[in-house]
Design a protein around this motif. Structure first.
Motif, PDB file in Angstrom:
ATOM      1  N   ALA A 173       0.810  -1.215   0.000  1.00 20.85           N
ATOM      2  CA  ALA A 173       0.000   0.000   0.000  1.00 20.85           C
ATOM      3  C   ALA A 173       0.845   1.267   0.000  1.00 20.85           C
ATOM      4  N   GLU A 174       1.922   1.276   0.751  1.00 25.84           N
ATOM      5  CA  GLU A 174       2.741   2.487   0.865  1.00 25.84           C
ATOM      6  C   GLU A 174       3.285   2.917  -0.486  1.00 25.84           C
ATOM      7  N   LEU A 175       3.720   1.948  -1.299  1.00 34.03           N
ATOM      8  CA  LEU A 175       4.238   2.282  -2.623  1.00 34.03           C
ATOM      9  C   LEU A 175       3.134   2.833  -3.515  1.00 34.03           C
ATOM     10  N   ALA A 176       1.995   2.161  -3.517  1.00 33.42           N
ATOM     11  CA  ALA A 176       0.902   2.583  -4.394  1.00 33.42           C
ATOM     12  C   ALA A 176       0.375   3.962  -4.015  1.00 33.42           C
ATOM     13  N   MET A 177       0.260   4.215  -2.721  1.00 36.55           N
ATOM     14  CA  MET A 177      -0.320   5.466  -2.265  1.00 36.55           C
ATOM     15  C   MET A 177       0.609   6.657  -2.468  1.00 36.55           C
ATOM     16  N   ASN A 178       1.889   6.402  -2.563  1.00 38.41           N
ATOM     17  CA  ASN A 178       2.862   7.495  -2.678  1.00 38.41           C
ATOM     18  C   ASN A 178       3.545   7.553  -4.038  1.00 38.41           C
ATOM     19  N   ARG A 179       2.946   6.932  -5.028  1.00 38.44           N
ATOM     20  CA  ARG A 179       3.563   6.961  -6.347  1.00 38.44           C
ATOM     21  C   ARG A 179       3.376   8.323  -6.998  1.00 38.44           C
ATOM     22  N   PRO A 180       4.310   8.724  -7.870  1.00 37.23           N
ATOM     23  CA  PRO A 180       4.202  10.022  -8.545  1.00 37.23           C
ATOM     24  C   PRO A 180       2.931  10.111  -9.392  1.00 37.23           C
ATOM     25  N   GLU A 181       2.478  11.315  -9.631  1.00 35.06           N
ATOM     26  CA  GLU A 181       1.219  11.549 -10.330  1.00 35.06           C
ATOM     27  C   GLU A 181       1.179  10.878 -11.696  1.00 35.06           C
ATOM     28  N   VAL A 182       2.312  10.857 -12.392  1.00 29.42           N
ATOM     29  CA  VAL A 182       2.329  10.289 -13.736  1.00 29.42           C
ATOM     30  C   VAL A 182       1.959   8.812 -13.727  1.00 29.42           C
ATOM     31  N   PHE A 183       2.172   8.135 -12.604  1.00 24.10           N
ATOM     32  CA  PHE A 183       1.884   6.710 -12.525  1.00 24.10           C
ATOM     33  C   PHE A 183       0.509   6.417 -11.925  1.00 24.10           C
ATOM     34  N   VAL A 184      -0.305   7.442 -11.747  1.00 23.14           N
ATOM     35  CA  VAL A 184      -1.635   7.219 -11.189  1.00 23.14           C
ATOM     36  C   VAL A 184      -2.600   6.699 -12.251  1.00 23.14           C
ATOM     37  N   LYS A 185      -2.555   7.271 -13.440  1.00 17.19           N
ATOM     38  CA  LYS A 185      -3.472   6.826 -14.485  1.00 17.19           C
ATOM     39  C   LYS A 185      -2.997   7.303 -15.851  1.00 17.19           C
ATOM     40  N   LYS A 244      -2.079   7.162 -24.040  1.00 15.76           N
ATOM     41  CA  LYS A 244      -1.025   6.223 -23.672  1.00 15.76           C
ATOM     42  C   LYS A 244       0.318   6.631 -24.270  1.00 15.76           C
ATOM     43  N   LYS A 245       0.323   7.146 -25.487  1.00 12.95           N
ATOM     44  CA  LYS A 245       1.568   7.627 -26.096  1.00 12.95           C
ATOM     45  C   LYS A 245       2.136   8.804 -25.306  1.00 12.95           C
ATOM     46  N   VAL A 246       1.265   9.691 -24.851  1.00 13.04           N
ATOM     47  CA  VAL A 246       1.721  10.817 -24.017  1.00 13.04           C
ATOM     48  C   VAL A 246       2.324  10.290 -22.715  1.00 13.04           C
ATOM     49  N   PHE A 247       1.659   9.329 -22.103  1.00  8.74           N
ATOM     50  CA  PHE A 247       2.164   8.720 -20.877  1.00  8.74           C
ATOM     51  C   PHE A 247       3.544   8.106 -21.104  1.00  8.74           C
ATOM     52  N   LYS A 253      10.942  10.345 -20.683  1.00  7.51           N
ATOM     53  CA  LYS A 253      11.707  11.576 -20.473  1.00  7.51           C
ATOM     54  C   LYS A 253      12.160  11.715 -19.023  1.00  7.51           C
ATOM     55  N   ASN A 254      11.315  11.332 -18.084  1.00  7.87           N
ATOM     56  CA  ASN A 254      11.585  11.592 -16.673  1.00  7.87           C
ATOM     57  C   ASN A 254      12.235  10.433 -15.924  1.00  7.87           C
ATOM     58  N   TYR A 255      12.255   9.259 -16.532  1.00 12.58           N
ATOM     59  CA  TYR A 255      12.839   8.093 -15.869  1.00 12.58           C
ATOM     60  C   TYR A 255      13.799   7.399 -16.833  1.00 12.58           C
ATOM     61  N   PRO A 256      15.025   7.937 -16.945  1.00  9.16           N
ATOM     62  CA  PRO A 256      15.987   7.429 -17.918  1.00  9.16           C
ATOM     63  C   PRO A 256      16.397   5.986 -17.669  1.00  9.16           C
ATOM     64  N   GLU A 257      16.108   5.458 -16.494  1.00 11.24           N
ATOM     65  CA  GLU A 257      16.449   4.060 -16.226  1.00 11.24           C
ATOM     66  C   GLU A 257      15.543   3.087 -16.979  1.00 11.24           C
ATOM     67  N   LEU A 258      14.425   3.583 -17.494  1.00 14.01           N
ATOM     68  CA  LEU A 258      13.535   2.726 -18.263  1.00 14.01           C
ATOM     69  C   LEU A 258      14.099   2.501 -19.660  1.00 14.01           C
ATOM     70  N   ASN A 259      13.792   1.356 -20.224  1.00  6.52           N
ATOM     71  CA  ASN A 259      14.338   0.940 -21.506  1.00  6.52           C
ATOM     72  C   ASN A 259      13.706   1.738 -22.645  1.00  6.52           C
ATOM     73  N   GLU A 260      14.543   2.505 -23.339  1.00  3.34           N
ATOM     74  CA  GLU A 260      14.059   3.367 -24.424  1.00  3.34           C
ATOM     75  C   GLU A 260      13.438   2.553 -25.550  1.00  3.34           C
ATOM     76  N   GLU A 261      14.023   1.401 -25.849  1.00  4.45           N
ATOM     77  CA  GLU A 261      13.492   0.562 -26.929  1.00  4.45           C
ATOM     78  C   GLU A 261      12.119   0.007 -26.583  1.00  4.45           C
ATOM     79  N   SER A 262      11.904  -0.347 -25.329  1.00  5.77           N
ATOM     80  CA  SER A 262      10.592  -0.854 -24.914  1.00  5.77           C
ATOM     81  C   SER A 262       9.537   0.240 -25.030  1.00  5.77           C
ATOM     82  N   ILE A 263       9.891   1.461 -24.668  1.00  4.30           N
ATOM     83  CA  ILE A 263       8.949   2.575 -24.769  1.00  4.30           C
ATOM     84  C   ILE A 263       8.620   2.857 -26.230  1.00  4.30           C
TER      85      ILE A 263
END
Length: 298
Positions: A173-185, A244-247, A253-263
């Motif tokens: 719950a703690e992770l879900a409740m405190n996630r950044p706005e971009v990951f809410v929906k 979804k493309k905007v997301f 852009k904001n999380y460079p640790e994510l795989n660019e090819e997957s995005i």
């Protein structure tokens, strides 16, 4: 009295035919811990709220009703985050739609035991079956018949045929409740016709810890034509794909640790479906090799 270890979020809208089965599936859970059911109804026009109130009288120490007199989703609100999370007391969150139900009486115990014994995991979910409109036809999901870990790239590419629904999940719950706005929906607000919360939640949880999938079937996902995400509205589907493309652009852009090819793969996949749905076949053809395919190996 001890606080509940798990907060089960049950959301409903005009579910008078199904809500009893959903509640009973939760209430039948055999656990060595306390759990609560946060039962949110979004201003149903049928007898759903009356049924919830009857259950509240019988299970007053378990059920926490939130009964709206005006529909909040249509006004652009995010039901779970805005109304359910603020009252949730559990260390873990589970979820069930008012027209679905759990079939394994030990579902919660199994999932809680796993997360309690494996603190490096942020999320676990399980297999399910589909129940179709005739209330007789049951089909297995395509999620896989072996237990395994999921990685964040799978949630970015997102093939809903092979990723269990939100109602199979248990997460911290703690992770879900405190996630950044971009990951809410994805989408949302008054302009969105189809806000989606499961994919961004899964991506964030997979960034914060490991994810485990159990191949055992423990719930039913009811498939019928009465849901707001299953109404055949082409404009709604195209808007969602553009949202979804905007997301995807935003998290890339904001999380460079994510795989660019997957995005990029996921964005091109959106373009394929936009082209197909809108009958822009040149757009679909240009992106056809990015269509999601199953690549599971044991």
């Amino acid at each position: 009295m001890a606080e509940p270890l798990v907060s089960v979020v049950l959301v409903s809208y005009n579910e008078e035919t199904y809500i009893k089965q959903a509640l009973d599936g939760i209430l039948k859970q055999k656990t060595n811990f306390k759990f609560e059911i946060i039962c949110h109804d979004d201003a149903s026009t049928d007898s759903t709220q009356s049924i919830i109130s009857i259950y509240k009288e019988k299970y007053h120490d378990i059920i926490v009703p939130i009964l709206q007199n005006k529909n909040r989703m249509q006004a652009g609100h995010q039901i779970i985050v805005e109304y359910c999370y603020p009252v949730a007391k559990g260390k873990y969150i589970a979820y069930c739609d008012g027209d679905d139900y759990w079939t394994d009486e030990t579902k919660l115990q199994k999932q809680v035991d796993f997360l309690e014994n494996n603190p490096e995991y942020s999320l676990c979910f399980h297999n399910f079956e589909y129940l179709y409109e005739d209330n007789k036809t049951v089909k297995p999901s395509d999620c896989g018949n072996f237990d395994r870990d999921f990685v964040v790239d799978e949630f970015i590419k997102w093939d809903s045929r092979f990723i269990p629904q939100l109602g199979t999940s248990l997460f911290r719950a703690e992770l879900a409740m405190n996630r950044p706005e971009v990951f809410v929906k994805i989408g949302g607000g008054k302009k969105s016709k189809r806000p989606i919360s499961d994919q961004p939640l899964y991506i964030y949880l997979a960034m914060k810890g490991k994810v485990r999938y159990f191949s055992e079937v423990m719930s039913i996902w009811r498939r019928h034509g009465n849901t707001w995400t299953n109404d055949g509205n082409i404009d709604k589907e195209i808007q969602f794909l553009n949202d979804k493309k905007v997301f995807l652009d935003t998290i890339g852009k904001n999380y460079p640790e994510l795989n660019e090819e997957s995005i990029l793969f996921a964005k091109r996949n959106c373009d394929y479906f936009i082209g197909w749905i809108s009958e822009d076949y040149s757009l679909a053809w240009a992106n056809i090799r990015f269509v999601k395919v199953r690549t599971l190996t044991k």
